[in-house]
Design a protein around this motif. Structure first.
Motif, PDB file in Angstrom:
ATOM      1  N   SER A   1      -6.025   7.134 -16.893  1.00 42.42           N
ATOM      2  CA  SER A   1      -4.590   7.186 -17.198  1.00 42.42           C
ATOM      3  C   SER A   1      -4.298   7.797 -18.563  1.00 42.42           C
ATOM      4  CB  SER A   1      -3.999   5.777 -17.139  1.00 42.42           C
ATOM      5  OG  SER A   1      -4.112   5.250 -15.839  1.00 42.42           O
TER       6      SER A   1
ATOM      7  N   ALA B   1      -5.299   5.011 -12.329  1.00 42.85           N
ATOM      8  CA  ALA B   1      -5.650   3.758 -12.998  1.00 42.85           C
ATOM      9  C   ALA B   1      -7.013   3.263 -12.512  1.00 42.85           C
ATOM     10  CB  ALA B   1      -4.577   2.707 -12.737  1.00 42.85           C
ATOM     11  N   ALA B   2      -7.255   3.374 -11.200  1.00 41.72           N
ATOM     12  CA  ALA B   2      -8.537   2.949 -10.635  1.00 41.72           C
ATOM     13  C   ALA B   2      -9.687   3.778 -11.183  1.00 41.72           C
ATOM     14  CB  ALA B   2      -8.494   3.051  -9.111  1.00 41.72           C
ATOM     15  N   ALA B   3      -9.403   5.059 -11.483  1.00 40.68           N
ATOM     16  CA  ALA B   3     -10.439   5.943 -12.032  1.00 40.68           C
ATOM     17  C   ALA B   3     -10.595   5.784 -13.538  1.00 40.68           C
ATOM     18  CB  ALA B   3     -10.104   7.401 -11.696  1.00 40.68           C
ATOM     19  N   GLY B   4      -9.711   4.988 -14.156  1.00 47.72           N
ATOM     20  CA  GLY B   4      -9.783   4.789 -15.603  1.00 47.72           C
ATOM     21  C   GLY B   4      -9.420   6.023 -16.406  1.00 47.72           C
TER      22      GLY B   4
ATOM     23  N   THR C   1       0.855  -1.189   0.000  1.00 41.83           N
ATOM     24  CA  THR C   1       0.000   0.000   0.000  1.00 41.83           C
ATOM     25  C   THR C   1       0.889   1.236   0.000  1.00 41.83           C
ATOM     26  OG1 THR C   1      -1.684  -1.167   1.253  1.00 41.83           O
ATOM     27  CG2 THR C   1      -1.831   1.247   1.199  1.00 41.83           C
TER      28      THR C   1
ATOM     29  N   THR D   1      -0.450   6.977  -9.423  1.00 45.47           N
ATOM     30  CA  THR D   1      -0.660   6.101 -10.577  1.00 45.47           C
ATOM     31  C   THR D   1      -1.720   5.044 -10.277  1.00 45.47           C
ATOM     32  OG1 THR D   1       1.235   4.740  -9.893  1.00 45.47           O
ATOM     33  CG2 THR D   1       1.638   6.454 -11.552  1.00 45.47           C
ATOM     34  N   ASN D   2      -1.774   4.571  -9.020  1.00 47.42           N
ATOM     35  CA  ASN D   2      -2.835   3.629  -8.642  1.00 47.42           C
ATOM     36  C   ASN D   2      -4.202   4.289  -8.718  1.00 47.42           C
ATOM     37  OD1 ASN D   2      -0.970   1.651  -8.186  1.00 47.42           O
ATOM     38  ND2 ASN D   2      -1.149   1.643  -5.953  1.00 47.42           N
ATOM     39  N   ALA D   3      -4.279   5.537  -8.212  1.00 49.29           N
ATOM     40  CA  ALA D   3      -5.560   6.240  -8.172  1.00 49.29           C
ATOM     41  C   ALA D   3      -6.071   6.571  -9.569  1.00 49.29           C
ATOM     42  CB  ALA D   3      -5.421   7.522  -7.348  1.00 49.29           C
TER      43      ALA D   3
ATOM     44  N   ALA E   1      -6.444  10.394  -4.981  1.00 52.86           N
ATOM     45  CA  ALA E   1      -7.750  10.347  -5.645  1.00 52.86           C
ATOM     46  C   ALA E   1      -8.305  11.745  -5.848  1.00 52.86           C
ATOM     47  CB  ALA E   1      -8.725   9.501  -4.831  1.00 52.86           C
TER      48      ALA E   1
END
Length: 382
Positions: free
Chosen positions: A122, A117-120, A71, A113-115, A139
Motif C-alpha cells: 500500500s 494491502a494483502a501484498a503489503g 467479498t 485496495t484489499n489486494a 492481484a
C-alpha cells in the motif's frame, strides 16, 4: 401450636387438609400434576427447537448474503489488451484504485485496495506510468504496478553538450519529433528560465540523467531540465556568488560553459576558470578555440587560421571579453569552478595530451609557447 399447624397457605387451603388428603384421589392428583409438568416442559422445548432450526436455515442464507456483500467484485485472470495508467505524486492507494476502476482495469476499488494491502504494498506505489490490461484481477494489477515496471525512457545528457545536440538526443530517445523540442526551446517563459538567461535555453538545460514518461511533452522535459538548473543555481548560490565576483549570473554560466568545453577533467576546471578571469581582468582576448567552434557550429580541438577569421560574436580571438552567452550546458563542477576559482597567475593553458585529458598551465608567454610545441608534437606523433 395449633396456630402453626393450621396456618393457611397463600391459596387459602390449610396445610392440615393437604396432609390429610389420602387414598386414590391424592395419588391421582399427584399423577395429574406430573403429567401437566411434563407437557409444560416439552412444549417450550419444541418451540425452541423450531426456532433454532429456523435460525439455522436463515443463518445459512444470511451467511451467503453477507459473504457476497463482504467479498468485493473482482475480475479473474490477467486481462486483455493494454492500458496506460499514470500514478501521480501524492496519490493514495484509494486514489489509484478509483483510476483503475475508471479505466476498467479492475472491477472494484475495494478489490484493489484489499489486494494491495494483502501484498503489503500500500505504501510502495510510486509516481510514474505503467502498462496494465483491461479487466484483470486486482492481484494481477498490483503486480504490474511495481516501480521497477514503470514505462519510461532514461536519458543521460553529458556535461557540456550543446543545446542543439541535447534536443537531438532527446528526440531520438523519446521518439518525439525534433521540431517539437526546437519549438518548446524557444518558449523561454513557459520553461521557467530565470530572467538572467536572456530568454535563451543554451546553458540552462542542466545535464543529468532524466527519467522520461510517455505522457511528458517536449516542453515538460525541457522544463524539468530548467528546474534542475534552478535547483543547482540555488544550491550553489549563483546569484550571490556572481555579485561577489562583480559578474552577472549569466556571465558566470557563460564562463562555466567555456570551462566545461575546455577541460579534460574536473581537477583542471578551477585553473581554467582562473585563466579566464585573469585574461578578462587584464583586458586580454580570451582566445578560446571552443567559442570559435561554437560560433561556426563546428567541433574540434584546435581552430585553423581560417576558423580564426570568423566574424562571429563568439570568436574570442578577434573580440575582447566574454561571448554573448553560454556555448553549452555546464555541469555543477564547472559552475562551482566559475564561482570559486583558485588563486593563481596562469594566463594560458594547453591540452598537451587531449586523449588522456592532460592540460598544462603557463604564467608566461615563453612557457605557453613551450606547451604549444609539446601539443603540436603529440598531434603529429613525434
Amino acid at each position: 401450636m395449633d396456630f402453626l399447624v393450621g396456618a393457611e397457605d397463600d391459596d387459602g387451603r390449610s396445610r392440615r387438609r393437604s396432609r390429610a388428603s389420602s387414598g386414590r384421589g391424592g395419588k391421582r392428583g399427584r399423577r395429574r400434576k406430573r403429567r401437566r409438568n411434563k407437557g409444560g416442559f416439552l412444549a417450550p422445548m419444541l418451540a425452541v427447537l423450531i426456532l433454532v432450526g429456523g435460525i439455522g436455515a436463515g443463518g445459512y442464507y444470511g451467511y451467503t448474503w453477507l459473504s457476497d456483500v463482504m467479498t468485493p467484485d473482482d475480475y479473474t485472470g490477467q486481462g486483455t489488451g493494454e492500458v496506460t495508467v499514470e500514478i501521480e505524486a501524492g496519490q493514495t492507494a484509494g486514489d489509484v484504485a478509483q483510476t483503475l476502476v475508471e479505466q476498467d482495469v479492475v472491477k472494484s476499488a475495494k478489490a484493489f485496495t484489499n489486494a494491495i494491502a494483502a501484498a503489503g504494498k500500500s505504501s510502495s506505489l510510486q509516481p510514474g506510468v505503467y502498462l496494465l490490461r483491461k479487466q484483470m484481477s486486482a492481484a494481477a494489477a498490483v503486480e504490474l504496478l511495481d516501480p521497477g515496471k514503470q514505462l519510461l525512457d532514461r536519458v543521460t545528457l553529458k556535461e557540456g553538450l550543446r543545446l542543439s545536440d541535447t534536443l537531438t538526443t532527446l528526440a531520438k530517445a523519446t521518439g518525439k519529433p525534433l521540431k517539437e523540442f526546437q519549438q518548446a526551446a524557444r518558449n523561454a517563459r513557459a520553461l521557467g528560465l530565470p530572467s538572467y538567461a536572456r530568454s535563451r535555453l543554451e546553458g540552462y538545460a542542466f545535464p543529468a540523467t532524466y527519467d522520461i514518461t510517455p505522457n511528458m511533452s517536449a516542453a515538460d522535459i525541457l522544463t524539468a531540465m530548467v528546474d534542475r538548473f534552478n535547483e543547482t543555481a540555488e544550491k550553489e548560490k549563483l546569484v550571490a556568488g556572481a555579485k561577489e565576483l562583480g559578474r552577472t549570473p549569466h556571465e558566470i554560466i557563460t564562463i562555466a560553459s567555456i570551462v566545461q568545453a575546455e577541460s579534460g577533467k574536473a581537477d583542471d576546471m578551477g585553473k581554467i576558470a582562473r585563466v579566464i578571469y585573469n585574461r578578462l581582468e587584464e583586458g586580454r582576448k580570451l582566445e578560446m578555440d571552443s567559442t570559435v567552434f561554437y560560433g561556426l557550429n563546428k567541433y574540434g580541438i584546435a581552430a585553423t587560421n581560417a576558423d580564426l577569421e570568423s566574424t562571429s560574436p563568439y570568436n574570442t580571438y578577434r573580440r575582447t571579453g566574454l561571448p554573448p552567452g553560454p556555448i553549452g550546458n555546464p555541469g555543477d563542477h564547472a559552475i562551482q569552478a566559475a564561482l570559486n576559482p583558485p588563486e593563481g597567475d596562469w594566463r594560458w593553458f594547453v591540452a598537451t595530451d587531449p586523449e588522456r585529458g592532460i592540460t598544462e598551465f603557463a604564467s608566461t608567454e615563453a612557457e605557453f609557447f613551450r606547451l604549444k610545441a609539446k601539443f603540436e608534437k603529440s598531434r603529429t606523433g613525434g
